[in-house]
Design a protein around this motif. Structure first.
Motif, PDB file in Angstrom:
ATOM      1  N   LEU A 249      18.714  -6.396  -0.493  1.00  0.00           N
ATOM      2  CA  LEU A 249      17.215  -6.233  -1.771  1.00  0.00           C
ATOM      3  C   LEU A 249      16.143  -6.626  -1.075  1.00  0.00           C
ATOM      4  N   VAL A 250      15.493  -7.158  -0.052  1.00  0.00           N
ATOM      5  CA  VAL A 250      14.409  -6.888   0.430  1.00  0.00           C
ATOM      6  C   VAL A 250      14.123  -5.692   0.713  1.00  0.00           C
ATOM      7  N   SER A 251      14.926  -5.061   1.528  1.00  0.00           N
ATOM      8  CA  SER A 251      14.451  -3.332   1.847  1.00  0.00           C
ATOM      9  C   SER A 251      14.826  -2.322   0.435  1.00  0.00           C
ATOM     10  N   SER A 252      15.479  -2.948  -0.589  1.00  0.00           N
ATOM     11  CA  SER A 252      15.271  -1.733  -2.095  1.00  0.00           C
ATOM     12  C   SER A 252      13.789  -2.043  -2.257  1.00  0.00           C
ATOM     13  N   VAL A 253      12.479  -2.790  -1.806  1.00  0.00           N
ATOM     14  CA  VAL A 253      11.426  -3.340  -2.316  1.00  0.00           C
ATOM     15  C   VAL A 253      10.349  -2.336  -2.277  1.00  0.00           C
ATOM     16  N   ARG A 254       9.580  -1.610  -3.015  1.00  0.00           N
ATOM     17  CA  ARG A 254       8.299  -1.122  -2.352  1.00  0.00           C
ATOM     18  C   ARG A 254       7.307  -1.162  -1.427  1.00  0.00           C
ATOM     19  N   ARG A 255       6.831  -1.208  -0.531  1.00  0.00           N
ATOM     20  CA  ARG A 255       5.854  -1.500   0.635  1.00  0.00           C
ATOM     21  C   ARG A 255       5.053  -1.131   0.758  1.00  0.00           C
ATOM     22  N   ASP A 256       3.641  -2.037   0.373  1.00  0.00           N
ATOM     23  CA  ASP A 256       2.545  -1.189   0.450  1.00  0.00           C
ATOM     24  C   ASP A 256       1.647  -1.959   1.314  1.00  0.00           C
ATOM     25  N   LEU A 265       3.030  -5.488   2.960  1.00  0.00           N
ATOM     26  CA  LEU A 265       3.993  -6.399   2.338  1.00  0.00           C
ATOM     27  C   LEU A 265       5.185  -5.605   1.223  1.00  0.00           C
ATOM     28  N   ILE A 266       5.369  -6.399   0.176  1.00  0.00           N
ATOM     29  CA  ILE A 266       6.117  -6.270  -0.953  1.00  0.00           C
ATOM     30  C   ILE A 266       5.515  -7.053  -2.126  1.00  0.00           C
ATOM     31  N   GLY A 267       5.406  -7.315  -2.969  1.00  0.00           N
ATOM     32  CA  GLY A 267       5.153  -7.791  -4.029  1.00  0.00           C
ATOM     33  C   GLY A 267       3.619  -7.565  -4.691  1.00  0.00           C
ATOM     34  N   ASP A 268       2.782  -8.342  -4.976  1.00  0.00           N
ATOM     35  CA  ASP A 268       1.312  -8.340  -5.429  1.00  0.00           C
ATOM     36  C   ASP A 268       0.147  -8.758  -4.914  1.00  0.00           C
ATOM     37  N   ARG A 269       0.572  -9.101  -3.800  1.00  0.00           N
ATOM     38  CA  ARG A 269      -0.280 -10.570  -2.800  1.00  0.00           C
ATOM     39  C   ARG A 269       0.575 -11.140  -0.990  1.00  0.00           C
ATOM     40  N   CYS A 270      -1.204 -10.027  -0.293  1.00  0.00           N
ATOM     41  CA  CYS A 270      -0.855 -10.541   0.574  1.00  0.00           C
ATOM     42  C   CYS A 270      -0.306 -12.099   1.029  1.00  0.00           C
ATOM     43  N   ALA A 271       0.551 -12.304   1.715  1.00  0.00           N
ATOM     44  CA  ALA A 271       1.420 -13.815   2.380  1.00  0.00           C
ATOM     45  C   ALA A 271       0.272 -14.481   3.192  1.00  0.00           C
ATOM     46  N   PHE A 272      -0.019 -13.259   4.153  1.00  0.00           N
ATOM     47  CA  PHE A 272      -1.429 -14.222   5.412  1.00  0.00           C
ATOM     48  C   PHE A 272      -2.175 -14.163   4.848  1.00  0.00           C
ATOM     49  N   CYS A 273      -3.421 -12.869   4.058  1.00  0.00           N
ATOM     50  CA  CYS A 273      -4.100 -13.192   3.947  1.00  0.00           C
ATOM     51  C   CYS A 273      -5.141 -13.447   2.316  1.00  0.00           C
ATOM     52  N   ALA A 274      -4.056 -13.837   1.315  1.00  0.00           N
ATOM     53  CA  ALA A 274      -3.838 -13.676  -0.250  1.00  0.00           C
ATOM     54  C   ALA A 274      -4.737 -12.142  -0.985  1.00  0.00           C
ATOM     55  N   ALA A 275      -5.215 -11.908  -0.010  1.00  0.00           N
ATOM     56  CA  ALA A 275      -5.367 -10.441  -0.762  1.00  0.00           C
ATOM     57  C   ALA A 275      -4.561  -9.655  -1.549  1.00  0.00           C
ATOM     58  N   PRO A 276      -5.066  -9.785  -3.556  1.00  0.00           N
ATOM     59  CA  PRO A 276      -4.161  -9.117  -3.781  1.00  0.00           C
ATOM     60  C   PRO A 276      -4.332  -7.586  -4.011  1.00  0.00           C
ATOM     61  N   LEU A 277      -3.648  -6.680  -4.015  1.00  0.00           N
ATOM     62  CA  LEU A 277      -3.226  -5.556  -4.085  1.00  0.00           C
ATOM     63  C   LEU A 277      -4.409  -5.286  -4.954  1.00  0.00           C
ATOM     64  N   PRO A 278      -4.533  -3.386  -4.885  1.00  0.00           N
ATOM     65  CA  PRO A 278      -5.518  -3.227  -6.112  1.00  0.00           C
ATOM     66  C   PRO A 278      -4.671  -2.718  -7.104  1.00  0.00           C
ATOM     67  N   ASP A 282      -4.792   2.920  -7.882  1.00  0.00           N
ATOM     68  CA  ASP A 282      -6.320   3.352  -7.112  1.00  0.00           C
ATOM     69  C   ASP A 282      -4.957   2.877  -5.963  1.00  0.00           C
ATOM     70  N   ARG A 283      -3.566   3.239  -5.945  1.00  0.00           N
ATOM     71  CA  ARG A 283      -2.506   2.849  -5.187  1.00  0.00           C
ATOM     72  C   ARG A 283      -1.527   4.202  -4.831  1.00  0.00           C
TER      73      ARG A 283
END
Length: 297
Positions: A249-256, A265-278, A282-283
């Protein structure tokens, strides 16, 4: 050493299902009041975890007192460490304990810290967490109709409530065999934790209706009565137990890559620094694969 999964209470640590799954670290800075556990002690506690594990993913319930979350953020700030992720969750207590167990299982896999931490949000959508309640008069975690509030005053009234992934509330009548909550469309194992109600409906009706692949009793978390606003309850959580399915399940998701701290990371926000993805435009384009585990619909 695997990435450390930390929790804010000992009752959020479920037994390891095998000898490969590490336990969770219980943060004493969250368990003990600030006057009894100084900031210096909290800093030493977290620094030791980082030294031994490299990275720490701290799961914190969104319902936790403000002092708990403030202490966690203060520790991360003073240490000036980019190796601490504070992951807040809206899951009920038993559901959060299940999430912590899943992350513990995945921590021995080859996932990078950023992917593992951001996987918490993904996995939460596949945890069906709720409770059998004797009253919903003070419940504010799930929408409750005025009619349900009124029925709560009837002697012996019971309600089946699903908090995640989509809130539902059903009043039980008779033996409760006709009551239905929307269940998972994939294989799960159910945990249940009795409070001041008998678990007969959960074990005899709900688990078979959800085609649970197994059912097991757990200790009721101390936070449950406050979360559900009553001690007359049986809390339950159904989730994927198989580490191979969780891995897929986790492996199937796009990584950025996080544009701020550089972690994957996966998803739209970094869990460590909380920065959102562009924004997507822009990706760099990469195919997005399915988010559902095998057997889901």
């Amino acid at each position: 050493m695997p990435i450390a999964i930390a929790v804010t209470g000992p009752d959020l640590v479920l037994p390891s299902p095998d000898r490969h799954t590490p336990s969770a670290a219980v943060l004493q800075s969250a368990v003990r009041p600030p006057k009894a556990y100084s900031l210096d002690q909290a800093l030493t506690e977290m620094h030791t975890l980082i030294e031994h594990h490299g990275y720490v993913i701290a799961l914190c319930p969104a319902s936790a007192p403000a002092a708990v979350t403030q202490r966690l953020y203060a520790v991360r700030s003073v240490l000036e460490s980019d190796r601490i992720a504070v992951v807040r969750s809206d899951l009920p207590p038993l559901g959060l304990a299940v999430l912590a167990l899943q992350l513990r299982q995945l921590s021995v896999c080859d996932f990078s810290p950023g992917v593992l931490a951001s996987a918490a949000r993904l996995l939460s959508h596949y945890i069906y967490a709720g409770a059998l309640l004797g009253s919903v008069t003070k419940l504010d975690r799930v929408p409750v109709t005025l009619q349900s509030h009124a029925k709560s005053w009837l002697p012996g009234a019971q309600f089946a409530v699903l908090a995640t992934p989509r809130p539902e509330l059903v009043k039980l009548s008779g033996d409760g065999s006709q009551a239905r909550l929307t269940g998972p469309a994939f294989g799960t194992k159910m945990l249940y934790a009795p409070g001041q109600l008998a678990p007969v409906w959960v074990t005899g009706h709900l688990a078979p209706a959800w085609r649970s692949q197994g059912i097991e009793e757990a200790r009721l978390p101390a936070e449950s009565a406050r979360w559900w606003a009553t001690g007359k309850l049986v809390e339950f959580a159904a989730a994927i137990p198989d580490i191979s399915v969780l891995y897929q399940l986790v492996s199937s998701v796009r990584r950025d890559d996080c544009h701020w701290c550089g972690l994957e990371l996966i998803g739209d926000r970094c869990a460590f620094c909380a920065a959102p993805l562009p924004p997507p435009e822009d990706r760099p384009g990469r195919p997005v694969r399915a988010l559902l585990p095998r057997g889901a619909t």
